[in-house]
Design an enzyme around this catalytic site. Structure first.
Site, PDB file in Angstrom:
ATOM      1  CG  ASP A   9      -0.402  -0.380   2.496  1.00  0.00           C
ATOM      2  OD1 ASP A   9       0.825  -0.623   2.549  1.00  0.00           O
ATOM      3  OD2 ASP A   9      -1.137  -0.436   3.499  1.00  0.00           O
ATOM      4  CD  GLU A 194       9.401   1.910  12.181  1.00  0.00           C
ATOM      5  OE1 GLU A 194       8.597   1.008  12.437  1.00  0.00           O
ATOM      6  OE2 GLU A 194       9.326   2.635  11.171  1.00  0.00           O
ATOM      7  CG  ASP A 271       9.195   0.836   5.612  1.00  0.00           C
ATOM      8  OD1 ASP A 271       8.566  -0.226   5.655  1.00  0.00           O
ATOM      9  OD2 ASP A 271       9.143   1.685   6.524  1.00  0.00           O
TER      10      ASP A 271
HETATM   11 ZN    ZN Z   1       7.701  -1.598   7.317  1.00  0.00          ZN
END
Ligand code: ZN
Length: 326
Positions: A9, A194, A271
């Site tokens: 997405d 993260e 990513d």
């Molecule tokens: Zn990710």
């Protein structure tokens, strides 16, 4: 080139949105790509992971049917093939695509078909990772995602993941889910280290994660770092994304190259190609500008090959292909 950490997405070619929105019956906030970009791309001075996550609202609203999921996966695979990738593990969270009544199974199969179609005529191979979502009231949906991963493993699906707001829903709360994944022999990675610190990575490793999504905050804990190096846990690092979400403040502070030099199994990934406005080539260019040598670059691909969720014989064939291109 290989990308092991890439969200469907967040990586769709912007021009594809006109087609997807029309198919889905969704109104777009702008009539051309330039006008649409601010709704799809996080600014470099993005304030937080939350502002970053807002950029997924429009893509998710455009992907609520088998037809649009197929088109999106096809468009992305085509783009990756064009860029010259030989292997990509695309990921998405099937539970986010059920607003109009699709089952998780239908959503997954539409994406698998789209990836297959899009890579036709290119040397790209793909795998699909299914993301479970961090949250408080979606236990059943996550268990269903894991069950689908078990059922479709080797038939388009290659692994499982956990994504979403790491700081709000700590990794340790998802033990039941990954205990199930381990019992079913589903390879998995977990976004950790993260927005949350070393404890999150430690929890992921205790569940049996072979890979960690991002993992930048491993540098905060010496013993953990030693463990990650000793076990050669694959770190799926995404530099541009980390700068946008403020997991790392400045480019020169990003630990990817330092970790690689310490012997950690670092890999470089995008990513979200669209949200982060990047490509694998751009990420590599940046690392080279920071002094990455050719030998170190080779090591990145070796690490990606080792970490890929592929059967050994397929890994060997892919390895031959990758080495031919170096
Ligand atoms: Zn990710």
């Amino acid at each position: 080139m290989i990308d092991l950490h890439l969200h469907l997405d967040g990586s769709l070619p912007p021009e594809l949105f006109f087609k997807l929105a029309a198919m889905e019956g969704v109104g777009l906030p702008a009539g051309d790509v330039d006008g649409l970009l601010p709704y799809l791309t996080a600014p470099r001075d993005c304030k937080s992971l939350n502002e970053f996550l807002e950029k997924f609202a429009l893509p998710v609203s455009c992907l609520q049917s088998e037809e649009t999921l197929f088109e999106a996966a096809r468009g992305l695979a085509k783009e990756l093939g064009r860029e010259g990738l030989v292997y990509a593990e695309v990921r998405f969270a099937p539970q986010l695509h059920r607003q109009k009544g699709l089952t998780q199974r239908q959503a997954i199969q539409a994406v698998i078909r789209g990836l297959e179609k899009g890579r036709e005529g290119t040397s790209l191979k793909t795998g699909l990772i299914l993301c479970c979502m961090r949250g408080r009231d979606n236990r059943e949906e996550n268990l269903e995602t894991a069950a689908q991963a078990a059922a479709l493993l080797g038939a388009g699906v290659c692994g499982l993941d956990l994504a979403g707001a790491e700081a709000l829903y700590p990794t340790r709360d998802f033990e039941e889910l990954f205990c199930k994944a381990r019992k079913e022999n589903i390879p998995f990675t977990i976004h950790a280290g993260e927005a949350d610190g070393p404890d999150s990575i430690r929890a992921a490793l205790s569940f049996g994660a072979r890979r960690i999504g991002h993992g930048v905050r491993v540098t905060e804990d010496k013993a953990l770092l030693e463990e990650v190096i000793r076990k050669q846990v694959t770190l799926e690092m995404c530099v541009t994304s980390n700068l946008q979400t403020k997991a790392v403040r400045e480019g020169r502070e990003h630990p990817a190259l330092w970790l690689l030099r310490q012997g950690a199994a670092v890999t470089i990934n995008t990513d979200d190609m669209t949200v982060c406005k990047t490509t694998i080539s751009e990420e590599l260019k940046w690392l080279r500008s920071m002094g990455m040598t050719r030998e170190e670059e080779r090591k990145l691909w070796e690490n990606a090959l080792k970490g890929a969720f592929l059967p050994e014989e397929e890994k060997e064939a892919l390895g031959r292909e990758v080495r031919l291109r170096l």
